[in-house]
Design an enzyme around this catalytic site. Structure first.
Site, PDB file in Angstrom:
ATOM      1  N   LYS A 256       0.873  -1.177   0.000  1.00 43.69           N
ATOM      2  CA  LYS A 256       0.000   0.000   0.000  1.00 43.69           C
ATOM      3  C   LYS A 256       0.905   1.220   0.000  1.00 43.69           C
ATOM      4  CE  LYS A 256      -3.941   1.997   2.492  1.00 43.69           C
ATOM      5  NZ  LYS A 256      -3.688   3.319   2.037  1.00 43.69           N
ATOM      6  N   ARG A 261      -3.734   8.911  -4.899  1.00 44.75           N
ATOM      7  CA  ARG A 261      -4.376   8.099  -5.935  1.00 44.75           C
ATOM      8  C   ARG A 261      -4.411   8.869  -7.241  1.00 44.75           C
ATOM      9  NH1 ARG A 261      -8.502   4.112  -4.812  1.00 44.75           N
ATOM     10  NH2 ARG A 261      -8.776   2.874  -6.697  1.00 44.75           N
ATOM     11  N   PHE A 346      -1.679  -0.178 -10.305  1.00 46.84           N
ATOM     12  CA  PHE A 346      -2.162  -1.459  -9.782  1.00 46.84           C
ATOM     13  C   PHE A 346      -3.440  -1.960 -10.439  1.00 46.84           C
ATOM     14  CE2 PHE A 346      -3.034   1.896  -6.579  1.00 46.84           C
ATOM     15  CZ  PHE A 346      -4.409   1.960  -6.694  1.00 46.84           C
TER      16      PHE A 346
HETATM   17  P1  AMP Z   1      -7.192   4.594   2.403  1.00 45.23           P
HETATM   18  O1  AMP Z   1      -6.882   5.914   1.759  1.00 45.23           O
HETATM   19  O2  AMP Z   1      -6.540   4.420   3.726  1.00 45.23           O
HETATM   20  O3  AMP Z   1      -8.670   4.288   2.383  1.00 45.23           O
HETATM   21  O4  AMP Z   1      -6.534   3.456   1.499  1.00 45.23           O
HETATM   22  C1  AMP Z   1      -6.866   3.253   0.170  1.00 45.23           C
HETATM   23  C2  AMP Z   1      -5.907   3.996  -0.712  1.00 45.23           C
HETATM   24  O5  AMP Z   1      -4.630   3.379  -0.717  1.00 45.23           O
HETATM   25  C3  AMP Z   1      -6.291   3.978  -2.157  1.00 45.23           C
HETATM   26  O6  AMP Z   1      -7.263   4.956  -2.446  1.00 45.23           O
HETATM   27  C4  AMP Z   1      -4.985   4.285  -2.857  1.00 45.23           C
HETATM   28  O7  AMP Z   1      -4.828   5.698  -2.949  1.00 45.23           O
HETATM   29  C5  AMP Z   1      -3.945   3.773  -1.894  1.00 45.23           C
HETATM   30  N1  AMP Z   1      -3.149   2.628  -2.394  1.00 45.23           N
HETATM   31  C6  AMP Z   1      -1.819   2.529  -2.279  1.00 45.23           C
HETATM   32  N2  AMP Z   1      -1.372   1.385  -2.814  1.00 45.23           N
HETATM   33  C7  AMP Z   1      -2.453   0.720  -3.298  1.00 45.23           C
HETATM   34  C8  AMP Z   1      -2.639  -0.521  -3.964  1.00 45.23           C
HETATM   35  N3  AMP Z   1      -1.628  -1.346  -4.220  1.00 45.23           N
HETATM   36  N4  AMP Z   1      -3.907  -0.863  -4.320  1.00 45.23           N
HETATM   37  C9  AMP Z   1      -4.953  -0.049  -4.053  1.00 45.23           C
HETATM   38  N5  AMP Z   1      -4.834   1.144  -3.415  1.00 45.23           N
HETATM   39  C10 AMP Z   1      -3.598   1.533  -3.043  1.00 45.23           C
END
Ligand code: AMP
Length: 568
Positions: A256, A261, A346
């Site tokens: 992650k 994004r 991804f």
């Molecule tokens: P959160 O912002 O904590 O809800 O986590 C989701 C976000 O992690 C997504 O919207 C992406 O911006 C980010 N992200 C980073 N790496 C990945 C990945 N490998 N797959 C999907 N999301 C990712």
């Protein structure tokens, strides 16, 4: 053409309704009446938008410009308009009153009956469009003239909603949910069908027009289009990722990344980039445009990924650095040189004219790998995110720690069979990351409790440390999470450090004791000298092992604050 009055009457009716069922019914009625060409405009208007959010078009009308236009149209001075806005609290109501007054005077002096001019919905849109498209010298005048025209050609009631629309604040409380249901009701299709069409088009205006023109069949035909962003698939936090992996048998594990994004659209040589909020950020990121153009080997594609700001060694930088790049309007090239970006891709939703969202993740990934050529040039890079398919929990744990060590947030655990669900948050994408951190903060103030706790110090002001000045900067007060026994102990400890009353009821405390504090969120706040405040702070324990200078520095507070921003 539908008269704008139709729209204004609906707004007037909705303003008086409190329930959403009745609101939906009224909106549905309006959508049914409006001609299909004007349906997209009407759908956006009713949601307080002039242009769809994804278009990147800005209306660019501020209050002072609006007041000037209203002043020119009515003859009332800007000062009197401002005064009336202060009393009514609303530019719409002000426009209505002022134009009513003008019409009354006109009627008195006029010897013949003047018929009110008919303004159509598309005419209102056209004037807004003209006002939005001018820039540079003389643009103020053009904007004012277009608004003035609208006020001159509208009834006072219509002017009320034109004025509000000009600021994109219609104040009728109609959002996406109501419009989605209203489309279903107006054109007799199921809400789920409307919802799906919305997810792939990201534009309820387009959905409404298709529903009116061709019902269910037309809605089902709507698909993803290049250069129009689709809603992003979202992830969920799971309290027990391991159990979820066991359920899936095998999961796709990815790092992650700790960045922002990004949705990439490539069409021949043209590249468009959209942020998490689906704003068009292409112009701020010329280096990403360039790298996509060179290394995405597809005639057309829509890709999903995370952009991470890195240092010259390719290590991730603090999250706010990437935000700086996304929001940049000036000196874009200079920033591109000083803050390189790593683009981690991804997912893929569209390739060479074909929509891929209904394929399973593993199939989509094959398509992604087939069209992206990994590359690194002077710290700038593009790559498909590494993925491991496994059911081995030890291996998952190992990948998780590797990701954290590399400076990223944790891992994503994805269901290999899952389709890409735009706009959906569900179990198919789970995130595993450390729980919200706590802060170690120094006690610098205390207050006596009330009632049963009147003889105890019940609330403690806590502060972070500023190493450069050796000062302690206040960030909040904590009284929650302390049991009676702890409270007695704390009172005894703090009493000996207490000084005079600083502000009413709050006594200063010599900075010696460090508390570990959990919290829900950090907010910016003018109330404390750190500039931040903690939302729902909770006492976890005393850090007897820490000296006050070892408390968390204000820089860490800033870091945690900006980490949160992207989750908003
Ligand atoms: P959160 O912002 O904590 O809800 O986590 C989701 C976000 O992690 C997504 O919207 C992406 O911006 C980010 N992200 C980073 N790496 C990945 C990945 N490998 N797959 C999907 N999301 C990712």
């Amino acid at each position: 053409m539908t008269s704008f009055n139709e729209f204004a009457e609906t707004c007037k009716a909705i303003e008086k309704i409190s329930g959403s069922i009745e609101t939906t019914r009224r909106v549905a009625e309006l959508l049914r009446k409006v001609e299909v060409e004007e349906l997209p405009l009407t759908t956006h208007f009713i949601m307080s938008e002039v242009f769809p959010a994804w278009s990147g078009k800005q209306l660019g009308i501020g209050t002072s410009l609006l007041y000037m236009a209203l002043s020119k149209a009515s003859g009332a001075s800007v000062k009197s308009i401002e005064a009336l806005v202060r009393t009514t609290g609303d530019i719409g109501e002000t426009a209505l009153l002022i134009l009513k007054e003008k019409r009354k005077n006109q009627a008195t002096f006029s010897t013949f009956f003047e018929e009110e001019p008919e303004l159509s919905i598309s005419e209102v849109y056209e004037r807004f469009r003209k006002a939005s498209e001018v820039s540079g010298k003389g643009s103020q005048n053009v904007k004012i003239k277009n608004l003035q025209y609208l006020f001159n050609s509208s009834s006072p009631r219509e002017a009320k909603y034109i004025a509000r629309l000009a600021l994109e604040e219609l104040r009728v409380g109609v959002g996406e949910g109501v419009v989605r249901d209203a489309i279903a009701k107006a054109f007799d299709v199921r809400v789920e069908v409307v919802e799906h069409a919305y997810m792939v088009t990201n534009d309820l205006g387009i959905v409404a027009a298709a529903a009116k023109e061709g019902g269910l069949e037309a809605l089902q035909k709507l698909g993803i289009e290049i250069n129009r962003p689709i809603k992003l698939m979202l992830s969920q936090i799971s309290p027990d990722v391991e159990a979820e992996i066991r359920d899936m048998k095998e999961a796709a594990i990815e790092w992650k990344f700790d960045g922002a994004r990004i949705q990439v659209h490539k069409n021949g040589d043209s590249v468009m980039l959209f942020s998490r909020k689906l704003e068009n950020v292409t112009n701020s990121l010329p280096d990403l445009v360039d790298i996509v153009r060179k290394h995405v080997k597809a005639e057309s594609a829509i890709l999903d990924g995370e952009a991470v700001a890195v240092d010259e060694k390719g290590k991730p930088r603090a999250f706010q650095e990437i935000l700086k790049r996304f929001r940049r309007k000036y000196d874009v090239e200079e920033k591109a040189a000083s803050i390189p970006i790593q683009l981690n891709l991804f997912d893929i939703m569209y390739l060479n004219g074909r929509t891929l969202i209904d394929l399973p993740l593993l199939e989509r990934r094959k398509a992604l790998l087939s069209c992206v050529e990994n590359s690194v040039e002077n710290s700038r890079s593009i790559a498909v995110d590494e993925q491991v398919i496994t059911g081995d929990l030890e291996l998952v744990e190992k990948i998780y720690h590797e990701a954290l060590r590399a400076g990223h947030e944790g891992i994503m655990v994805k269901n290999p069979e899952s389709v890409y669900s735009p706009g959906k948050r569900g179990k198919n994408w789970l995130k595993k990351k450390p729980l919200m951190e706590t802060l170690d903060l120094v006690v610098v103030g205390a207050e006596w409790g009330f009632g049963r706790r009147a003889n105890l110090l019940g609330s403690y002001t806590v502060a972070c440390y500023e190493p450069d000045t050796s000062r302690f900067l206040r960030i909040g007060k904590v009284g929650t999470g302390i049991n009676d026994e702890q409270l007695k102990e704390l009172t005894d400890m703090v009493l000996g450090l207490m000084g005079g009353e600083e502000v009413k009821g709050v006594f200063t405390v010599r900075p010696e004791i460090v508390f570990e504090i959990a919290f829900e969120e950090i907010q910016k706040s003018p109330n404390y000298d750190s500039g931040y405040a903690l939302r729902f702070p909770r006492f976890i324990g005393i850090r007897l092992d820490k000296s006050p200078e070892e408390a968390d520095p204000v820089q860490r507070v800033e870091r945690v604050y900006s980490q949160q921003l992207k989750r908003l």
